[in-house]
Design a protein around this motif. Sequence first.
Motif, PDB file in Angstrom:
ATOM      1  N   ASP A 180      -8.966   6.215  -1.449  1.00 27.34           N
ATOM      2  CA  ASP A 180      -7.640   5.946  -1.981  1.00 27.34           C
ATOM      3  C   ASP A 180      -6.622   6.747  -1.169  1.00 27.34           C
ATOM      4  O   ASP A 180      -6.670   7.986  -1.147  1.00 27.34           O
ATOM      5  CB  ASP A 180      -7.602   6.351  -3.459  1.00 27.34           C
TER       6      ASP A 180
ATOM      7  N   CYS B 232      -1.358   3.715 -10.034  1.00 23.69           N
ATOM      8  CA  CYS B 232      -0.440   3.172  -9.041  1.00 23.69           C
ATOM      9  C   CYS B 232       0.914   3.848  -9.163  1.00 23.69           C
ATOM     10  O   CYS B 232       1.153   4.655 -10.067  1.00 23.69           O
ATOM     11  CB  CYS B 232      -0.305   1.649  -9.194  1.00 23.69           C
TER      12      CYS B 232
ATOM     13  N   ASN C 213       0.287   2.142  -3.708  1.00 23.23           N
ATOM     14  CA  ASN C 213      -0.649   3.245  -3.902  1.00 23.23           C
ATOM     15  C   ASN C 213      -0.003   4.596  -3.605  1.00 23.23           C
ATOM     16  O   ASN C 213      -0.468   5.629  -4.087  1.00 23.23           O
ATOM     17  CB  ASN C 213      -1.874   3.070  -3.000  1.00 23.23           C
TER      18      ASN C 213
ATOM     19  N   ARG D  65       0.705  10.527  -6.399  1.00 26.64           N
ATOM     20  CA  ARG D  65       0.968   9.352  -5.542  1.00 26.64           C
ATOM     21  C   ARG D  65       2.340   9.418  -4.870  1.00 26.64           C
ATOM     22  O   ARG D  65       3.017   8.417  -4.675  1.00 26.64           O
ATOM     23  CB  ARG D  65       0.826   8.052  -6.343  1.00 26.64           C
TER      24      ARG D  65
ATOM     25  N   THR E  69       5.250   7.187 -11.191  1.00 29.93           N
ATOM     26  CA  THR E  69       3.900   7.239 -10.631  1.00 29.93           C
ATOM     27  C   THR E  69       2.889   7.568 -11.715  1.00 29.93           C
ATOM     28  O   THR E  69       3.206   8.232 -12.710  1.00 29.93           O
ATOM     29  CB  THR E  69       3.803   8.294  -9.511  1.00 29.93           C
TER      30      THR E  69
ATOM     31  N   ASP F   3       0.840  -1.201   0.000  1.00 37.06           N
ATOM     32  CA  ASP F   3       0.000   0.000   0.000  1.00 37.06           C
ATOM     33  C   ASP F   3       0.875   1.251   0.000  1.00 37.06           C
ATOM     34  O   ASP F   3       0.580   2.233  -0.681  1.00 37.06           O
ATOM     35  CB  ASP F   3      -0.920   0.001   1.228  1.00 37.06           C
TER      36      ASP F   3
END
Length: 398
Positions: free
Chosen positions: A332, A146, A160, A290, A142, A4
């Motif tokens: 998210d 993802c 993530n 991200r 990124t 994650d």
Amino acid sequence: MQADIVIVGAGPVGLCLARALSGQGLRIVVVERQRLEDIGEPRFDGREIALTQKSVRLMQKLGLWDHIEPDARSALRSAKVFNGASPHALDIGHELSGHSELGWLVSNHLIRKAAYDALCASNAQHEDVTLLAAETVSGVKTGDACARVTLESGKTLTANLIVAADSRFSATRKMMGIPADLHDYGKAMLVCRMTHEAAHGHAAWEWFGYDQTLALLPLNADRATHAPQSSVVLTLPVGEVNEMAALSPEAFSRDIERRFARRLGAMTLTSTRHVYPLVSVYPERFVATRFAAVGDAAVGMHPVTAHGFNFGLLGVETLGSLIVSARGGGLDIGAASVLRRYEDQHRRATRPLFHATRFITDVFTNNTAPARFARDFMLRAASRLAPFRRAIAASLTG
């Protein structure tokens, strides 16, 4: 490997962030170029960290504080600022803060060790953190769906969210194409421990001399001799610092004693000496797609206001709480809206003091006659302004 969150950097901030997120139902990977034995048993590096009351509370919450022996925590009860040869000082006492001490001093290597031990204890219970030691990041990419981290060993990590916690010279931040305002002061700091004859009264000194800056951080008495002990920080041009580092222990002790105008009596070197470049860094952005930066990778402070690691912990608290909140709400964790909130909050909390610190260092290291007069006038005026002194005390306690 799927995760994650990938945290790049297992320094104290990276480890604290992993600890803050452990137990929250997240798969966390921490990447560090150091060997595992160096992460788990860090060596003394000369740096003593001034912790605010707020930072101590967060360390208690994360389980770090109990991993630090009480004898290794030194109370910081007041702070004094000197200018040149004048005996007059701006004195900030703990009574202005409403606490019995302004904060605490703890060695950097002990904080790192405590963060590692606290993370290991949490991971033993939750089994949600993977530490990849002796690994170096070679690439970061990124996208909307993802993020991907490539290691020199050939491993690929998919997550993530990627978090850079790999120093103020962060290679990860650079790979993301984020420019930074980097200010090289052209000087270096030499840090070490010394005993001395005169008691320090648990007061920190910041002494802006002419052509040098001296800092004294009060530590607990030397265990072997019971003599008063402090961390000494000497700032000089790089060449002069290197010359000081090459002196014999006896010659070094006599020179530092002279530089402190013998206000502390005889002084004796009791540790190894360490030299660090003096560079402050403030990136144009803390976040990207991200991606987020924390610790020195986000705000690399000049040490004069002692807020570097405290800002690092503040970033851990802010980013960690937003990630946990997003996770709890089924959102998210790498969403732009989450990262924007982190950047807005952390920028508001850090930018004013970052620029104030730049101003202080520019004024108080300028050795022209007008600047010397101005800073002496400023210190004397500040001594008479109780609200100003209380504001500084509030900043020191966090």
